[in-house]
Design an enzyme around this catalytic site. Structure first.
Site: not given
Length: 558
Positions: A223, A284
């Site tokens: 993330d 990401e």
């Protein structure tokens, strides 16, 4: 004609040991709280995932990416982690995770765990220790604590804004009751950013990686992979008012894409290489260009990076040809596959996004008062065509839960039901991401459309879920589910993920046309039907009228 070679051996298959399975895999994203609820409390859980593994096997996916399920106060739906090495009771137990992992592996489905290294929850033991400690202490050095500006430190250290809206700094009250230092949180105030210049932070995440690798997970989706390192001196920065919230529209941001992040991932790459089975890292990373994103997947760093430039490309043939060409070239130059994606838990579902009539930046969301709301039928038609195009491309592809059912964004959520921090931190100016997170419909009838046995649902499900439920679509050759099952089966049987793309004339500037592994793929993005070339139809996103390709339709020909 132009042929773009991929970096994948022609004989590689996701199930082969040592085949670098991640190069060609179709990976299904599960947002656990919205997938399937076995307990009836209105929130999906790990036993719910296990209960539907046969459905995912029949769909034809190679791996599952699980959004966060670790211990969390759930201020940001689990992306605020309080304990990285345990399962939140909302989702079950570590034993439930181990059982799910074993059952998935028994079906040759790999498991990718979401990892959140940019920030923790403010309930994490480290942050609680930091609040109790003095300025300049080792406890505070794990996070981005700074003195404020002004005569009494009453002004934030700089002008940075939170991705969720409002300031990116919060001032703490010191143990003696006085107003004290400020801490950085690029997201919600309950999500303090780690200081990745601190060796203790780096060692802690090595421990966390090993904890899950030792349990047998196959990789990690990382993330905010572009946000861990901040520019020295933390200079002021004001983002563009119409830019995407995660940085993909900006060329130089002091808290996105700093060079130091690459050292972190080189270290992680070496750690994963100690384990057998080709464990993988997926970034990401919202970056302004494909070339910059490709830097995250050089041979000694990440294995994959989401292709958000592809995701954000308009429904336009020339634009799609360009982004596909650039992706295969840039990723190929560093020996990596392109990782295609159209939807996830942070963006408007592509069954709605592709029919919007106004530009809506990433993170803003769509709601009742949005200008340019989509036409539902057009959105689904384009989504089916886009998915058929994406799944024919060489490389790896991600499928977000529910897109195989053609689920649209849920736009008409009542204000009182919304839970995304973006909604609250912008005082309702941005709807945020709740609309793509509504729990799935498994059955047309029964409580919660089969999400559970009680009808409880953490976000309200719309009445249209009945017509889109999985049991309604199962076995219907015209359904979106059947289309996905066909595409994934043919993609695997024909080795499209390991192929090479060759552009060919499609008969119109509005047609994207290429061959890959002996399959001729054509997508008509125009408003006029076009004649099809010779070939046997393998799959089509819409019914064909003889040898004519209708608008907003993709066909695969042998």
């Amino acid at each position: 004609m132009t042929t773009v070679e991929t970096a994948t051996p022609a004989d590689a298959r996701p199930s082969d040991t040592g085949s670098e399975w991640w190069r060609t895999a179709v990976i299904y994203q599960i947002y656990p709280r919205s997938f399937s609820d076995s307990s009836g409390d209105g929130i999906g859980d790990l036993p719910g995932v296990t209960a539907h593994l046969d459905d995912l096997q029949s769909l034809g996916v190679d791996a599952i990416w699980l959004s966060p399920f670790q211990r969390s106060p759930q201020k940001d739906a689990g992306y605020d982690v309080a304990d990285y090495c345990d399962v939140d009771p909302l989702f079950g137990t570590l034993a439930d995770f181990d059982r799910m992992l074993a059952e998935a592996h028994a079906r040759s489905i790999r498991i990718i765990v979401d990892l959140v290294p940019n920030h923790s929850s403010d309930q994490h033991v480290w942050f609680q220790e930091a609040l109790a400690a003095a300025p300049g202490s080792p406890e505070r050095a794990r996070y981005m604590f700074r003195d404020g500006k002004g005569e009494n430190g009453e002004e934030a250290p700089n002008n940075w804004e939170s991705v969720f809206g409002g300031p990116a700094w919060t001032r703490v009250t010191e143990p003696d009751g006085t107003a004290g230092q400020w801490y950085l949180h690029l997201f919600d105030s309950s999500q303090p950013d780690f200081d990745w210049s601190n060796d203790e932070v780096r060692e802690e995440f090595r421990r966390i990686l090993r904890f899950w690798l030792d349990r047998g997970v196959d990789g990690f989706r990382v993330d905010v992979a572009h946000g861990l390192v901040k520019q020295e001196g933390l200079p002021d920065y004001t983002p563009a008012a119409d830019g995407g919230s995660m940085g993909g529209d900006e060329a130089a941001v002091p808290y996105w894409g700093q060079p130091g992040v690459h050292d972190i991932y080189r270290d992680w790459h070496e750690l994963l290489a100690e384990y057998d089975g080709d464990r993988a890292l997926c970034a990401e990373a919202w970056l302004p260009t494909i070339a910059k994103t490709a830097m995250w997947v050089r041979s000694d760093e990440m294995h994959q990076a989401f292709n958000f430039v592809f995701l954000e490309t308009k429904w336009d043939a020339a634009a799609l040809r360009l982004v596909i060409d650039e992706s295969l070239r840039a990723y190929g130059e560093v020996g990596a596959p392109s990782t295609w994606v159209l939807s996830n838990h942070d963006v408007v579902r592509h069954a709605s996004r592709l029919a919007l009539t106004a530009d809506i930046p990433q993170g803003f969301g769509v709601g009742p008062n949005t200008v340019g709301k989509p036409d539902t039928a057009l959105g689904l038609r384009r989504a089916r065509a886009a998915s058929a195009l994406m799944l024919a491309l060489p490389g790896s592809a991600y499928v977000y839960q529910g897109e195989e059912l053609g689920l649209p964004e849920v736009i008409e959520l009542p204000d009182e039901a919304r839970q995304d921090p973006t909604w609250f931190r912008t005082n309702g100016e941005k709807y945020g991401r709740d609309g793509c997170r509504v729990p799935l419909p498994w059955t047309a009838e029964g409580p919660g459309y089969g999400f559970n046995d009680t009808g409880a649902s953490w976000l309200p499900q719309p009445a249209e879920w009945a017509s889109l439920a999985r049991d309604v679509q199962q076995g219907d050759p015209a359904s979106t589910l059947s289309l996905y099952e066909t595409l994934l089966a043919e993609r695997r049987a024909r080795g499209l993920g390991a192929g090479a793309l060759e552009w060919v004339d499609g008969g119109s500037a509005d047609v994207v046309s290429f061959r890959n592994a002996g399959v001729h793929v054509l997508t008509n993005l125009g408003s006029t039907p076009v004649d099809l070339p010779a070939g046997t139809v393998i799959a089509a996103s819409e019914p064909l009228d003889g040898r004519v390709l209708p608008p907003d339709t993709t066909v695969w020909l042998a």
